[in-house]
Design a protein around this motif. Structure first.
Motif, PDB file in Angstrom:
ATOM      1  N   GLU A  10      87.379 -13.815  70.050  1.00  0.00           N
ATOM      2  CA  GLU A  10      87.881 -12.683  69.277  1.00  0.00           C
ATOM      3  C   GLU A  10      88.692 -11.733  70.159  1.00  0.00           C
ATOM      4  N   VAL A  11      88.214 -11.520  71.376  1.00  0.00           N
ATOM      5  CA  VAL A  11      88.949 -10.679  72.326  1.00  0.00           C
ATOM      6  C   VAL A  11      90.325 -11.269  72.593  1.00  0.00           C
ATOM      7  N   ALA A  12      90.383 -12.586  72.839  1.00  0.00           N
ATOM      8  CA  ALA A  12      91.653 -13.242  73.136  1.00  0.00           C
ATOM      9  C   ALA A  12      92.635 -13.089  71.986  1.00  0.00           C
ATOM     10  N   LEU A  13      92.169 -13.295  70.750  1.00  0.00           N
ATOM     11  CA  LEU A  13      93.050 -13.209  69.586  1.00  0.00           C
ATOM     12  C   LEU A  13      93.534 -11.792  69.346  1.00  0.00           C
ATOM     13  N   VAL A  14      92.598 -10.851  69.316  1.00  0.00           N
ATOM     14  CA  VAL A  14      92.956  -9.459  69.015  1.00  0.00           C
ATOM     15  C   VAL A  14      93.835  -8.876  70.115  1.00  0.00           C
ATOM     16  N   ASN A  15      93.517  -9.199  71.365  1.00  0.00           N
ATOM     17  CA  ASN A  15      94.298  -8.642  72.472  1.00  0.00           C
ATOM     18  C   ASN A  15      95.714  -9.201  72.503  1.00  0.00           C
ATOM     19  N   MET A  16      95.871 -10.485  72.211  1.00  0.00           N
ATOM     20  CA  MET A  16      97.212 -11.065  72.186  1.00  0.00           C
ATOM     21  C   MET A  16      98.049 -10.446  71.067  1.00  0.00           C
ATOM     22  N   LEU A  17      97.459 -10.265  69.904  1.00  0.00           N
ATOM     23  CA  LEU A  17      98.186  -9.636  68.801  1.00  0.00           C
ATOM     24  C   LEU A  17      98.578  -8.203  69.163  1.00  0.00           C
ATOM     25  N   GLY A  18      97.661  -7.504  69.848  1.00  0.00           N
ATOM     26  CA  GLY A  18      97.974  -6.141  70.268  1.00  0.00           C
ATOM     27  C   GLY A  18      99.087  -6.093  71.297  1.00  0.00           C
ATOM     28  N   ALA A  19      99.058  -7.022  72.247  1.00  0.00           N
ATOM     29  CA  ALA A  19     100.094  -7.064  73.285  1.00  0.00           C
ATOM     30  C   ALA A  19     101.453  -7.378  72.685  1.00  0.00           C
ATOM     31  N   MET A  20     101.486  -8.244  71.671  1.00  0.00           N
ATOM     32  CA  MET A  20     102.744  -8.674  71.082  1.00  0.00           C
ATOM     33  C   MET A  20     103.343  -7.649  70.120  1.00  0.00           C
ATOM     34  N   VAL A  48     102.122  -2.429  84.260  1.00  0.00           N
ATOM     35  CA  VAL A  48     101.711  -2.313  82.859  1.00  0.00           C
ATOM     36  C   VAL A  48     100.352  -2.986  82.647  1.00  0.00           C
ATOM     37  N   THR A  49     100.197  -4.187  83.199  1.00  0.00           N
ATOM     38  CA  THR A  49      98.948  -4.935  83.043  1.00  0.00           C
ATOM     39  C   THR A  49      97.792  -4.247  83.765  1.00  0.00           C
ATOM     40  N   SER A  50      98.069  -3.642  84.910  1.00  0.00           N
ATOM     41  CA  SER A  50      97.016  -2.934  85.656  1.00  0.00           C
ATOM     42  C   SER A  50      96.471  -1.756  84.853  1.00  0.00           C
ATOM     43  N   ALA A  51      97.337  -1.077  84.127  1.00  0.00           N
ATOM     44  CA  ALA A  51      96.879   0.025  83.280  1.00  0.00           C
ATOM     45  C   ALA A  51      95.989  -0.499  82.157  1.00  0.00           C
ATOM     46  N   VAL A  52      96.353  -1.652  81.609  1.00  0.00           N
ATOM     47  CA  VAL A  52      95.526  -2.277  80.576  1.00  0.00           C
ATOM     48  C   VAL A  52      94.145  -2.619  81.138  1.00  0.00           C
ATOM     49  N   LEU A  53      94.123  -3.189  82.336  1.00  0.00           N
ATOM     50  CA  LEU A  53      92.851  -3.536  82.968  1.00  0.00           C
ATOM     51  C   LEU A  53      92.026  -2.294  83.279  1.00  0.00           C
ATOM     52  N   ALA A 157      88.833 -10.321  82.043  1.00  0.00           N
ATOM     53  CA  ALA A 157      89.750 -11.344  82.564  1.00  0.00           C
ATOM     54  C   ALA A 157      90.717 -11.807  81.490  1.00  0.00           C
ATOM     55  N   ILE A 158      90.204 -11.989  80.278  1.00  0.00           N
ATOM     56  CA  ILE A 158      91.056 -12.418  79.166  1.00  0.00           C
ATOM     57  C   ILE A 158      92.116 -11.366  78.864  1.00  0.00           C
ATOM     58  N   VAL A 159      91.708 -10.110  78.878  1.00  0.00           N
ATOM     59  CA  VAL A 159      92.657  -9.014  78.632  1.00  0.00           C
ATOM     60  C   VAL A 159      93.787  -9.052  79.657  1.00  0.00           C
ATOM     61  N   GLY A 160      93.426  -9.178  80.935  1.00  0.00           N
ATOM     62  CA  GLY A 160      94.446  -9.197  81.982  1.00  0.00           C
ATOM     63  C   GLY A 160      95.364 -10.392  81.881  1.00  0.00           C
ATOM     64  N   VAL A 161      94.798 -11.563  81.647  1.00  0.00           N
ATOM     65  CA  VAL A 161      95.603 -12.788  81.592  1.00  0.00           C
ATOM     66  C   VAL A 161      96.538 -12.781  80.388  1.00  0.00           C
ATOM     67  N   TYR A 167     103.864 -10.528  78.861  1.00  0.00           N
ATOM     68  CA  TYR A 167     104.997  -9.795  79.428  1.00  0.00           C
ATOM     69  C   TYR A 167     105.807 -10.636  80.413  1.00  0.00           C
ATOM     70  N   CYS A 168     105.165 -11.619  81.041  1.00  0.00           N
ATOM     71  CA  CYS A 168     105.938 -12.550  81.872  1.00  0.00           C
ATOM     72  C   CYS A 168     106.885 -13.367  81.006  1.00  0.00           C
ATOM     73  N   LEU A 169     106.428 -13.773  79.836  1.00  0.00           N
ATOM     74  CA  LEU A 169     107.308 -14.487  78.904  1.00  0.00           C
ATOM     75  C   LEU A 169     108.466 -13.595  78.466  1.00  0.00           C
ATOM     76  N   VAL A 170     108.170 -12.318  78.234  1.00  0.00           N
ATOM     77  CA  VAL A 170     109.221 -11.365  77.863  1.00  0.00           C
ATOM     78  C   VAL A 170     110.246 -11.251  78.991  1.00  0.00           C
ATOM     79  N   VAL A 171     109.755 -11.155  80.226  1.00  0.00           N
ATOM     80  CA  VAL A 171     110.660 -11.061  81.381  1.00  0.00           C
ATOM     81  C   VAL A 171     111.549 -12.295  81.466  1.00  0.00           C
ATOM     82  N   LEU A 172     110.953 -13.478  81.355  1.00  0.00           N
ATOM     83  CA  LEU A 172     111.722 -14.719  81.466  1.00  0.00           C
ATOM     84  C   LEU A 172     112.764 -14.827  80.356  1.00  0.00           C
TER      85      LEU A 172
END
Length: 211
Positions: A10-20, A48-53, A157-161, A167-172
């Protein structure tokens, strides 16, 4: 599936939707990738990711309870974040006309060096009201501070990854040659659009504080 696995899924799903979901961090990372270098954008992404962590760790150690009760501190963070976004938006408009020729101003005063870009991304996202609201409500409900240590570490860990990977995909994507050519062609309009978005985020935050 065990309860711990369900929580982490649930963390992985909700966090990815929030990040996107579009927000200030997406605007800054994408335009930095398109207008500056890929290395600078990756440094910004790390900040940005460090602030999330930082917020995730604070939540898991029960700091969200302090934030919910310390209304003055919560409002101060909201106000600082809103004013920061407003300034960034105004700077984007100010430098829009010469953006294509002056890429140093593309990220509205975001520095080009790696360490300073990291700090810029960290400071910007640390005061992001969307991040504060997410971690003090949704995330805290999914993974309470009383959860087993393994579950809390796994969730963090899931939140950070997930955030870093997104955002790495966004950069690329935005640092690709076609996107950079598009940026150079429409730099002024892209800057005005990004500036308007950040000013809009700021005004929405300020309006919410009055409610």
């Amino acid at each position: 599936m065990t309860s711990a696995a369900l929580v982490l899924s649930e963390v992985a799903l909700v966090n990815m939707l929030g990040a996107m979901s579009p927000g200030p961090a997406f605007v800054m990372v994408s335009r930095t990738a398109a207008g500056q270098s890929r290395a600078t954008a990756f440094a910004l992404t790390a900040g940005v990711t460090s602030a999330v962590l930082a917020w995730g760790a604070a939540t898991l150690f029960g700091v969200q309870l302090l934030m919910l009760h310390a209304l003055l501190l919560y409002r101060a963070l909201q106000l600082a974040g809103a004013l920061y976004l407003l300034w960034l938006g105004l700077m984007a408009w100010r430098h829009a006309r010469g953006a294509a020729a002056r890429l140093a101003h593309v990220a509205a005063a975001a520095p080009r060096s790696g360490p300073r870009s990291f700090l810029f991304g960290f400071a910007m996202n640390l005061g992001n009201p969307k991040l504060i609201a997410y971690f003090t409500s949704i995330f805290a409900a999914i993974v309470p501070a009383s959860a087993p240590l393994a579950v809390r570490v796994g969730a963090l860990a899931i939140v950070g990854v997930t955030d870093f990977a997104w955002y790495c995909l966004v950069v690329l994507a935005f640092s690709s040659a076609p996107m950079q050519r598009t940026y150079r062609r429409f730099a002024a309009w892209i800057e005005r659009l990004a500036g308007t978005a950040m000013i809009g985020f700021s005004l929405r935050i300020l309006a919410g504080m009055r409610g």
